[in-house]
Enzyme design. Structure first.
Site, PDB file in Angstrom:
ATOM      1  N   SER A   1       0.507  -1.451   0.405  1.00  0.00           N
ATOM      2  CA  SER A   1       0.080   0.421   0.009  1.00  0.00           C
ATOM      3  C   SER A   1       0.765   1.525   0.204  1.00  0.00           C
ATOM      4  O   SER A   1       0.563   2.252   0.053  1.00  0.00           O
ATOM      5  CB  SER A   1      -1.184   0.020   1.407  1.00  0.00           C
ATOM      6  OG  SER A   1      -0.046   0.044   2.545  1.00  0.00           O
TER       7      SER A   1
ATOM      8  N   HIS B   1      -2.597  -2.746  -5.741  1.00  0.00           N
ATOM      9  CA  HIS B   1      -2.887  -2.886  -4.523  1.00  0.00           C
ATOM     10  C   HIS B   1      -4.841  -3.001  -4.358  1.00  0.00           C
ATOM     11  O   HIS B   1      -5.489  -2.040  -5.050  1.00  0.00           O
ATOM     12  CB  HIS B   1      -2.655  -0.901  -4.563  1.00  0.00           C
ATOM     13  CG  HIS B   1      -2.479  -0.905  -2.820  1.00  0.00           C
ATOM     14  ND1 HIS B   1      -3.057   0.417  -2.297  1.00  0.00           N
ATOM     15  CD2 HIS B   1      -2.984  -1.697  -2.148  1.00  0.00           C
ATOM     16  CE1 HIS B   1      -3.596   1.239  -0.932  1.00  0.00           C
ATOM     17  NE2 HIS B   1      -4.349  -0.462  -0.530  1.00  0.00           N
TER      18      HIS B   1
ATOM     19  N   GLU C   1      -5.789  -0.211  -7.562  1.00  0.00           N
ATOM     20  CA  GLU C   1      -3.920   0.112  -7.632  1.00  0.00           C
ATOM     21  C   GLU C   1      -3.564  -1.044  -8.908  1.00  0.00           C
ATOM     22  O   GLU C   1      -3.079  -1.188  -7.612  1.00  0.00           O
ATOM     23  CB  GLU C   1      -4.304   1.229  -7.058  1.00  0.00           C
ATOM     24  CG  GLU C   1      -5.060   2.644  -6.590  1.00  0.00           C
ATOM     25  CD  GLU C   1      -3.526   3.297  -5.529  1.00  0.00           C
ATOM     26  OE1 GLU C   1      -4.235   4.399  -5.725  1.00  0.00           O
ATOM     27  OE2 GLU C   1      -3.626   2.745  -4.917  1.00  0.00           O
TER      28      GLU C   1
ATOM     29  N   ASN D   1      -4.228   5.935  -0.940  1.00  0.00           N
ATOM     30  CA  ASN D   1      -3.358   6.510   0.567  1.00  0.00           C
ATOM     31  C   ASN D   1      -2.589   7.663   0.910  1.00  0.00           C
ATOM     32  O   ASN D   1      -2.386   8.186   1.725  1.00  0.00           O
ATOM     33  CB  ASN D   1      -2.235   5.228   0.894  1.00  0.00           C
ATOM     34  CG  ASN D   1      -3.220   3.688   1.716  1.00  0.00           C
ATOM     35  OD1 ASN D   1      -3.737   4.177   1.986  1.00  0.00           O
ATOM     36  ND2 ASN D   1      -2.747   3.042   1.053  1.00  0.00           N
TER      37      ASN D   1
END
Length: 283
Positions: free
Chosen positions: A119, A140, A152, A190
């Site tokens: 991540s 991800h 992702e 994130n």
């Protein structure tokens, strides 16, 4: 490549979720972990998740049994020799991931695509640890994997167009929406989300509001489906801290400095839902 055989490394929350959605999409899945107990727990969790879908009428009993039948478990990396794609979902720790990736690369064919569910860590750096780094990519997934509709897809400097195309195709077969992100700490989601959660922790740490009121404020005032502190508990405070530390190291910018309370809670073992206590209490 006609993708059919996928390996998943790590039988924790993310690993068992990835294994489940891959099996439900018709892929043969090998779930690997160093601990047999973790593998058995993962299978039990997958079974419960599928039973819940059956009870809601969104999955047939035959489809549930077929999905479970497509998952095998092992503690031996040697079973990956026939895998066409291996997804690493180990704990968010660079040294551990590098070790796991090297073990994967030692067993799979030269054509096998290797992916990381990281991540926050550099895909370029992880790719450099394996032979033929052009076959390496970031995938991800988001927690809980069977529910969240996004993946992702992160290209490292070395990632080939063919590897990227395979990843995008797999995401589509899983019924997920894929977005392509560049290789920077935190990628897209994130990079935006985690500093917001960190700020919520600072607000709580300063005593400006209770955890319940902070979460209610963001749910009702910003229409977020879950408050930032409850989300932190769901993600895992140890995982959250690891992401923030990667940001802080990667950008060398004080705005990513982890809240002291977050570090203290991780040191105390208060990691959120998985330990029964975080910013809220569970169980």
């Amino acid at each position: 490549m006609n993708l059919a055989n996928i390996g998943v490394i790590g039988a924790g929350t993310m690993g068992n979720g990835i294994a489940q959605v891959c099996a439900q999409a018709g892929f043969d899945v090998t779930l690997l972990d160093i601990a047999q107990g973790a593998l058995e727990k993962a299978l039990a969790t997958i079974g419960k998740n599928l039973d819940r879908q059956v009870s809601k009428g969104t999955l047939g009993e035959d489809d549930k049994l077929a999905a479970l039948g497509r998952i095998r478990i092992s503690t031996d990396y040697g079973v990956l020799k026939d895998a066409q794609l291996v997804i690493e979902a180990a704990t968010e720790n660079l040294d551990l991931k590098l070790k796991v990736l090297q073990q994967i690369a030692a067993q799979v064919s030269a054509e096998c695509v290797i992916a990381s569910n990281t991540s926050s860590l550099s895909i370029t750096q992880l790719a450099a640890s394996v032979s033929a780094p052009e076959r390496f990519i970031g995938l991800h997934f988001f927690n809980p994997v069977p529910v969240m509709g996004l993946i992702e897809v992160i290209r490292g400097l070395q990632t080939s167009d063919a590897t990227h195309a395979l990843a995008m195709d797999m995401a589509q077969r899983l019924g997920k929406t894929a977005i392509t992100a560049g290789n920077r700490p935190g990628f897209v989601v994130n990079r935006i989300l985690v500093p917001m959660i960190n700020e919520a922790i600072l607000v709580f740490q300063e005593g400006l509001a209770s955890a319940e009121d902070i979460d209610a404020g963001m749910r009702l005032g910003c229409n977020q489906p879950i408050g930032p502190l409850a989300l932190a508990d769901l993600i895992g405070l140890d995982t959250l801290l690891a992401i923030l530390e990667a940001f802080y190291d990667g950008f060398n910018d004080s705005k990513y400095r982890p809240a002291p309370l977050l570090k203290e809670m991780v040191a105390a073992g208060y990691l959120g839902r998985k330990t029964g206590r975080g910013f809220h209490h569970y169980g």
